[in-house]
Design an enzyme around this catalytic site. Structure first.
Site, mmCIF file in Angstrom:
data_model
loop_
_atom_site.group_PDB
_atom_site.id
_atom_site.type_symbol
_atom_site.label_atom_id
_atom_site.label_comp_id
_atom_site.label_asym_id
_atom_site.label_seq_id
_atom_site.Cartn_x
_atom_site.Cartn_y
_atom_site.Cartn_z
ATOM 1 N N TYR A 143 18.206 -14.862 -30.070
ATOM 2 C CA TYR A 143 19.324 -15.628 -29.548
ATOM 3 C C TYR A 143 19.590 -16.178 -28.293
ATOM 4 C CZ TYR A 143 24.228 -17.926 -30.229
ATOM 5 O OH TYR A 143 25.151 -18.092 -30.166
ATOM 6 N N LYS A 173 16.971 -19.739 -31.399
ATOM 7 C CA LYS A 173 18.094 -19.795 -31.291
ATOM 8 C C LYS A 173 18.213 -20.315 -29.917
ATOM 9 C CE LYS A 173 22.801 -19.967 -32.125
ATOM 10 N NZ LYS A 173 23.170 -21.039 -31.282
HETATM 11 C C1 MN9 Z 1 28.240 -21.272 -26.351
HETATM 12 C C2 MN9 Z 1 28.727 -21.416 -27.758
HETATM 13 O O1 MN9 Z 1 29.685 -20.789 -28.923
HETATM 14 N N1 MN9 Z 1 28.137 -22.389 -28.151
HETATM 15 C C3 MN9 Z 1 27.574 -22.677 -29.771
HETATM 16 C C4 MN9 Z 1 26.620 -22.400 -30.386
HETATM 17 O O2 MN9 Z 1 25.916 -22.428 -30.234
HETATM 18 C C5 MN9 Z 1 28.348 -24.382 -29.974
HETATM 19 O O3 MN9 Z 1 28.769 -25.069 -31.751
HETATM 20 C C6 MN9 Z 1 29.237 -24.809 -29.090
HETATM 21 O O4 MN9 Z 1 30.457 -24.183 -30.332
HETATM 22 C C7 MN9 Z 1 29.700 -26.375 -29.286
HETATM 23 O O5 MN9 Z 1 28.211 -26.996 -28.489
HETATM 24 C C8 MN9 Z 1 30.817 -26.673 -28.256
HETATM 25 O O6 MN9 Z 1 30.617 -26.455 -27.200
HETATM 26 C C1 PYR Z 2 27.225 -21.506 -32.345
HETATM 27 C C2 PYR Z 2 27.017 -19.724 -32.765
HETATM 28 O O1 PYR Z 2 25.430 -20.101 -32.737
HETATM 29 C C3 PYR Z 2 26.948 -18.627 -32.448
HETATM 30 O O2 PYR Z 2 27.842 -18.853 -33.113
HETATM 31 O O3 PYR Z 2 26.628 -18.074 -32.246
#
Ligand code: MN9
Ligand code: PYR
Length: 307
Positions: A143, A173
Site C-alpha cells: 500500500y 494499492k
Molecule cells: C489519503 C487517502 O485516504 N486516500 C483515500 C484512499 O486511498 C482516497 O479514497 C481519498 O479519500 C479520496 O480520493 C478523496 O480525496
Molecule cells: C482509501 C484507502 O484505501 C484507505 O482507507 O486506506
C-alpha cells in the site's frame, strides 16, 4: 502460494469503522454495511482497517475483531475482503497477518512504517517480506501512501524484484499522484499478473488510461455505483462519458476539500448518505459539524440521482 489467486480488480470500498457513541467498535453495523455496499453501490470488495477505517487509531485486538466480522458477514456476499495490517511495529503487522489468514481473508496489504522509516526500497521490501511469511498463502499488496507515511520511494522500486523474496506478492494499492511511477508499476506488473489499484478517487480516469486494474477508495462507499458507470464507459471506449462522470466526482471532492475533508468529515458524510450509523471518529480526529456533512451529502445524493 498454494491456492490460485482471484485477481483483484474493479472498485473496492475502503471502509469506515463504525463506532458507538461511546467510541467503541460497533460490529452490529457491519452486516447492514455489507448489504448497503452490494445493493446500493454495486460494490463487492472491501479494504478494511486502512486510512478511511482509522486503522492506525485502533488496537490490534479491535482490528482483529473487525476483520473477523467483515469476513464472517461477508462470506458468500463479498468477492474479496482485503485486510490492511500496516502498523508501526512489525510484530503487530505479523500478528494481524496471521490472524487475517486464520479467518479466511482474501488478501492483506501493508503500508510502510512511518515513525522509524525504511532507509531505502530494499529495507521496505524486507519489512513487507517479514510480514508476508506470517500469511504465506494470502495475496500480499504493498500500500503506497506517501502523503500519510512520508515514505516516498518509487513504488516501482519496491515492486522491482519483489517476486523473488515474496512469492505471495500480488500487487500495489497506489495512493499517489506520480503517473510516471504508477505507469512503471503497471508495466512491471503485467508479466506477473499482479493488480495495480489506484487510490486517488478524483484522478481515477487518468490511472485507468495507464492500465490500472481497479481502485480502492473512500468515495466508492457512497458513489461507487456511479463510478462503476465511469469504468464501464471507459471500457466501452466512451471517453466523453467517462470524463463527464470523473468531472462530476472531481467537483464533489473539490467542494468537500474546500470545506475541510478529513476522515472525520468523510465518515459523517457516509452516515448522512447511507443512513448507516458510522458514529463518531476516534481522537485525535474530531467529530464533524453535521451541517458541513449534510452539504457534502446533498451533492452526492444529487450526483447519484442524476445517474
Ligand atoms: C489519503 C487517502 O485516504 N486516500 C483515500 C484512499 O486511498 C482516497 O479514497 C481519498 O479519500 C479520496 O480520493 C478523496 O480525496
Ligand atoms: C482509501 C484507502 O484505501 C484507505 O482507507 O486506506
Amino acid at each position: 502460494m498454494s491456492r490460485s489467486v482471484k485477481k483483484l480488480t474493479g472498485l473496492v470500498a475502503a471502509t469506515f469503522t463504525p463506532l458507538t457513541a461511546e467510541g467503541e467498535i460497533n460490529l452490529s453495523v457491519i452486516g447492514p454495511y455489507i448489504d448497503y455496499l452490494i445493493e446500493k453501490q454495486n460494490i463487492k470488495s472491501v479494504f478494511i482497517n486502512g486510512t478511511t477505517g482509522e486503522g492506525s487509531s485502533l488496537s490490534v485486538e479491535e482490528r482483529k475483531q473487525l476483520a473477523g466480522a467483515w469476513c464472517q458477514y461477508g462470506r458468500g456476499k463479498l468477492e474479496q475482503v482485503i485486510v490492511h495490517v500496516g502498523c508501526l511495529s512489525i510484530k503487530d503487522c505479523q500478528e494481524l497477518a496471521r490472524h487475517a489468514a486464520s479467518i479466511g481473508a482474501d488478501g492483506i496489504a501493508v503500508t510502510s512504517p512511518s515513525y522509524f522509516k525504511p532507509i531505502n526500497a530494499d529495507a521496505l521490501k524486507l519489512f513487507i517480506k517479514e510480514v508476508s511469511i506470517f500469511a504465506p498463502d494470502l495475496p500480499m499488496y504493498y500500500y503506497h501512501l506517501p502523503s500519510m507515511t512520508g515514505v516516498a520511494f518509487d513504488a516501482a522500486d519496491v515492486l522491482n524484484g519483489i517476486e523473488q523474496v515474496i512469492p505471495s506478492f500480488q500487487g500495489v494499492k497506489y495512493t499517489g499522484t506520480d503517473l510516471r511511477d504508477l505507469g512503471q508499476c503497471v508495466s512491471y506488473s503485467q508479466s506477473h499478473n499482479w493488480s495495480v489499484l489506484f487510490g486517488v478517487d478524483e484522478q481515477l480516469l487518468g490511472a485507468l488510461v495507464l492500465g490500472a486494474h481497479g481502485a480502492v477508495g473512500s468515495t466508492y462507499n457512497y458513489f461507487g455505483r456511479v463510478v462503476n458507470q465511469m469504468l464501464a464507459a471507459f471500457d466501452d471506449g466512451n471517453h466523453m462519458q467517462a470524463r463527464a462522470l470523473q468531472f462530476e466526482s472531481m467537483e464533489i471532492i473539490t467542494f468537500a476539500k474546500n470545506l475541510g475533508f478529513d476522515v472525520a468529515v468523510n465518515k459523517q458524510v457516509m452516515s448522512e448518505v447511507s443512513g448507516l450509523a458510522m458514529g463518531p471518529p476516534r481522537l485525535p480526529l474530531l467529530p464533524c459539524p453535521v451541517l458541513k456533512a449534510q452539504a457534502i451529502a446533498q451533492k452526492i445524493k444529487d450526483f447519484s440521482q442524476g445517474h
